[in-house]
Write a protein that holds these residues in place. Structure first.
Motif, PDB file in Angstrom:
ATOM      1  N   ARG A 223       0.725  -1.358   0.090  1.00 44.41           N
ATOM      2  CA  ARG A 223      -0.012  -0.049  -0.022  1.00 44.41           C
ATOM      3  C   ARG A 223       0.834   1.367   0.006  1.00 44.41           C
ATOM      4  O   ARG A 223       0.426   2.179  -0.586  1.00 44.41           O
ATOM      5  N   TYR A 224       1.918   1.152   0.716  1.00 44.78           N
ATOM      6  CA  TYR A 224       2.844   2.416   0.871  1.00 44.78           C
ATOM      7  C   TYR A 224       3.620   2.440  -0.476  1.00 44.78           C
ATOM      8  O   TYR A 224       4.249   3.475  -0.503  1.00 44.78           O
ATOM      9  N   ARG A 345      10.249   6.862  -2.186  1.00 49.88           N
ATOM     10  CA  ARG A 345       9.263   6.027  -1.936  1.00 49.88           C
ATOM     11  C   ARG A 345       9.116   5.426  -0.350  1.00 49.88           C
ATOM     12  O   ARG A 345       8.048   5.099   0.041  1.00 49.88           O
ATOM     13  N   LEU A 348       7.662   6.995   2.698  1.00 53.30           N
ATOM     14  CA  LEU A 348       6.298   7.274   3.339  1.00 53.30           C
ATOM     15  C   LEU A 348       5.834   6.333   4.402  1.00 53.30           C
ATOM     16  O   LEU A 348       5.099   6.267   5.108  1.00 53.30           O
TER      17      LEU A 348
ATOM     18  N   ASP B  86      -1.655  -1.618  -7.952  1.00 51.64           N
ATOM     19  CA  ASP B  86      -1.729  -1.635  -6.563  1.00 51.64           C
ATOM     20  C   ASP B  86      -0.793  -0.276  -6.001  1.00 51.64           C
ATOM     21  O   ASP B  86      -1.011  -0.147  -4.749  1.00 51.64           O
ATOM     22  N   HIS B  87      -0.024   0.090  -6.624  1.00 58.44           N
ATOM     23  CA  HIS B  87       0.828   1.227  -5.875  1.00 58.44           C
ATOM     24  C   HIS B  87       1.251   2.249  -7.129  1.00 58.44           C
ATOM     25  O   HIS B  87       1.409   1.751  -8.296  1.00 58.44           O
ATOM     26  N   ALA B  88       1.622   3.451  -6.716  1.00 55.14           N
ATOM     27  CA  ALA B  88       2.383   4.400  -7.437  1.00 55.14           C
ATOM     28  C   ALA B  88       3.847   4.442  -7.454  1.00 55.14           C
ATOM     29  O   ALA B  88       4.084   4.567  -6.402  1.00 55.14           O
ATOM     30  N   GLU B  89       4.414   4.309  -8.446  1.00 53.72           N
ATOM     31  CA  GLU B  89       5.963   4.452  -8.375  1.00 53.72           C
ATOM     32  C   GLU B  89       6.181   5.999  -8.218  1.00 53.72           C
ATOM     33  O   GLU B  89       7.491   6.309  -7.542  1.00 53.72           O
ATOM     34  N   SER B  90       5.905   6.832  -9.010  1.00 52.38           N
ATOM     35  CA  SER B  90       6.030   8.130  -8.893  1.00 52.38           C
ATOM     36  C   SER B  90       5.036   9.163  -9.344  1.00 52.38           C
ATOM     37  O   SER B  90       4.183   8.610 -10.155  1.00 52.38           O
ATOM     38  N   VAL B  91       5.048  10.291  -8.957  1.00 55.96           N
ATOM     39  CA  VAL B  91       4.268  11.425  -9.389  1.00 55.96           C
ATOM     40  C   VAL B  91       5.030  12.595 -10.045  1.00 55.96           C
ATOM     41  O   VAL B  91       5.895  12.974  -9.402  1.00 55.96           O
ATOM     42  N   HIS B 107       3.058   7.113 -12.502  1.00 55.25           N
ATOM     43  CA  HIS B 107       3.531   5.996 -12.920  1.00 55.25           C
ATOM     44  C   HIS B 107       3.112   4.716 -11.777  1.00 55.25           C
ATOM     45  O   HIS B 107       3.332   4.713 -10.884  1.00 55.25           O
ATOM     46  N   SER B 110       2.261  -2.654 -10.165  1.00 53.51           N
ATOM     47  CA  SER B 110       1.717  -3.839  -9.380  1.00 53.51           C
ATOM     48  C   SER B 110       2.620  -4.791  -8.833  1.00 53.51           C
ATOM     49  O   SER B 110       3.472  -5.209  -9.618  1.00 53.51           O
ATOM     50  N   TYR B 150      -2.617   5.191  -1.876  1.00 50.56           N
ATOM     51  CA  TYR B 150      -1.836   5.831  -0.745  1.00 50.56           C
ATOM     52  C   TYR B 150      -0.524   6.405  -1.218  1.00 50.56           C
ATOM     53  O   TYR B 150      -0.074   7.388  -0.363  1.00 50.56           O
ATOM     54  N   SER B 151       0.193   5.563  -2.088  1.00 50.25           N
ATOM     55  CA  SER B 151       1.572   5.840  -2.135  1.00 50.25           C
ATOM     56  C   SER B 151       1.763   7.054  -2.718  1.00 50.25           C
ATOM     57  O   SER B 151       2.954   7.436  -3.194  1.00 50.25           O
ATOM     58  N   VAL B 152       0.725   7.781  -3.494  1.00 53.37           N
ATOM     59  CA  VAL B 152       0.896   8.896  -3.999  1.00 53.37           C
ATOM     60  C   VAL B 152       1.143  10.318  -3.090  1.00 53.37           C
ATOM     61  O   VAL B 152       1.468  11.327  -3.531  1.00 53.37           O
TER      62      VAL B 152
END
Lengths: 378, 197
Positions: A223-224, A345, A348, B86-91, B107, B110, B150-152
């Protein structure tokens, strides 16, 4: 006092019981980074990481330089992992410039990348040792690191900031007789790091200080959006060298180290296991590498691009997946370069792990996140 | 002493040893066609949203989607729930003064879906740009995706300070890297020039 504080500082007085502490920004072990924590007695109730003390505007600088002159400054965020931090940029620049890389150069890159991973991890481990007051674990990795730094010095001429990867290959070929020296040093290095088990990883003091502290569950690790050793210590089997191989990693046998506990101990152990895997990869690469041939596709000093394009490349660095997003508008300078760095990353996860911990466990949790402040700030 | 490090090389052997699926292999046989697996991902999005999304590019391991700021939240929710990213690597924020817009690029990757391990989905949307920005109080606003991914969280905070894009619904729109008293333009805008360049 709080009224005249500029916006952004969370130093409000919440309760008589709660005390606000500034940890940092002058850090004894690493780059500068501040963590604002609120404690109730001995327990952390709120945590606000405040990076940015070593922000150097690498991404802005990259918009003013061409694809080759960007190389030396983009490795600055992590000088002791400089090959890996450049790697995605170089892969992206190659796609934008439309150049092929000779086979031998790809193997040289793998060797340099793995050597750098170990050099970085040893530095990280040394600081983890001193964070926990374990002076031997500071001295040993800092000393054994020299074995590999000497190798990189033979390859690139520089001990730390190599600037060795360039679009089109690597700057120089390996020196004569490098294979034998490398094999000898790496074998000795592997023998040395195995000895760390007795003094550090099996040490009951380390275990009691790191076991079950800062537990990151598998669900939260995903999730993080954590990456690298933090993710693998929480039981997620994800390593880009295996899952999305780049250059010649597809032809090498890479084993992913996964631990399930997700505590500080597991997070401190995965990088150490990865170093042994790096030694295996270096030995395989030395064996499979073409014995001769070009290591560099020559480019003009100010190379032309193929036209407007966007690329996103990622590699597995010493801290985890490192991505580079390049937007090109067809000019000789990139329009935008974004480094998606693993330290940023993993940051967080920090407030979420520290809340509820004792203040005394903060160093062991903080540094187990494989966090490098200079990289997070860029 | 501890049984943990007796056998470090084998204790972590993952169960799923078969090599991850390589959907892009088909693309090498027929180079003129788009890679089939990636095409499938973009087709699902087009099927669901029609002309609300534009497919920017489909290439090996990468799918690029563009959408308007009204739809970005719904598209992101679909990507998470039905496509299993399921997650963002970067914004990333990219300034386009010529179009008078700022593009924000997510970006997405999963960890849970093994067929997506190689994939990165690029979700891009654009916010209007003002030449005299007052970050947070002008029209340069986008809906936050923090409740979807959440990761953003820190990524959006960085885009806010570096490009002045305010994210509606973000719980913590504070500065992250820049000094608290930064009073100049957001530095990654194109009209913020480095001295001497």
């Amino acid at each position: 006092m709080t009224d005249i504080m500029p916006p952004g500082l969370a130093l409000k007085k919440v309760d008589e019981r709660i005390m606000t502490l500034n940890v940092g920004p002058q850090h004894p072990g690493s780059g500068h980074m501040r963590i604002v924590v609120q404690i109730d007695g001995d327990y952390i109730v709120a945590c606000d990481p405040d990076p940015g003390y070593v922000h150097r505007g690498e991404e802005k600088m990259a918009e003013y330089r061409n694809y080759i002159t960007n190389v030396p400054h983009l490795e600055r965020p992590v000088i002791h992992d400089s090959c890996n931090v450049l790697y995605p940029y170089v892969l992206g620049a190659e796609e934008i410039l439309g150049i092929e890389v000779p086979e031998r150069a790809k193997y040289v890159r793998v060797i340099c990348s793995e050597l750098n991973r170990c050099i970085y991890t040893m530095y990280w481990l040394a600081i983890y040792g001193i964070f926990l007051g374990h002076s031997t674990m500071f001295m040993w990795p800092a000393g054994d690191r020299e074995l590999l730094i000497d190798l990189m010095e033979k390859v690139s001429g520089a001990r730390v900031t190599h600037a060795h990867f360039i679009p089109g290959g690597v700057r120089n070929d390996l020196p004569a007789n490098f294979e034998d020296v490398c094999l000898r040093q790496v074998n000795y290095f592997e023998k040395r790091i195995k000895e760390y088990a007795a003094v550090f990883y099996d040490n009951p003091i380390l275990i009691s200080r790191t076991r079950d502290t800062g537990v990151l569950t598998r669900e939260n690790a995903i999730r993080y959006g954590t990456t690298g050793s933090v993710l693998r210590a929480s039981g997620v089997d994800y390593d880009l060298r295996v899952k999305a191989p780049y250059d010649v990693y597809e032809e090498l046998d890479v084993h992913t180290n996964v631990l399930k506990e997700g505590d500080s101990y597991a997070r401190s152990k995965v990088p150490w296991l990865d170093m042994m895997e790096s030694c295996n990869i270096i030995r395989q690469a030395l064996q499979k590498m073409p014995k001769s041939g070009s290591v560099r596709t020559k480019l003009k000093p100010n190379p032309k691009t193929k036209g407007p394009a966007t690329v996103y490349k990622r590699v597995e660095s010493g801290r985890g997946s490192l991505g580079c997003y390049i937007v090109s508008d067809g000019k000789t300078e990139p329009y935008r370069v974004k480094m998606s760095v693993p330290s940023f990353r993993n940051l967080l996860a920090m407030p979420n792990l520290l809340i509820g911990e004792k203040l005394g466990n903060m160093p062991s949790v903080y540094w187990s996140l494989n966090y490098w402040p200079v990289e997070a700030d860029r | 002493m501890s049984s943990d490090s007796e056998n470090p090389a084998t204790e972590a052997k993952p169960e799923e040893k078969p090599t991850p699926p390589k959907p892009a292999a088909k693309a090498e046989e027929k180079p003129e066609e788009l890679p089939a697996f990636e095409k499938g991902i973009s087709d699902k999005l087009v099927e669901k949203f029609g002309d609300k999304v534009q497919v920017d590019f489909v290439k090996e391991d990468r799918v690029g989607i563009k959408t308007s700021k009204e739809n970005v939240h719904d598209v992101a929710q679909f990507i998470r729930d039905d496509l299993h990213y399921d997650h963002a690597e970067s914004v990333t924020g990219v300034d386009f003064p010529a179009d008078n817009e700022i593009e924000v690029v997510y970006h997405l990757g999963s960890y849970t879906e093994s067929s997506l391990a190689r994939q990165v989905l690029t979700l891009a949307t654009r916010a209007p740009r003002e030449s005299n920005p007052i970050p947070g109080q002008d029209s340069t606003k986008l809906p936050s995706l923090r409740d979807v991914f959440y990761s953003v969280e820190f990524g959006e905070r960085e885009v806010f300070e570096m490009l002045g894009v305010y994210f509606d619904g973000h719980p913590d729109n504070r500065r992250l890297l820049l000094p608290e008293d930064w009073a100049d333009l957001p530095p990654l805008r194109k009209d913020f020039a480095i001295k001497g360049r």
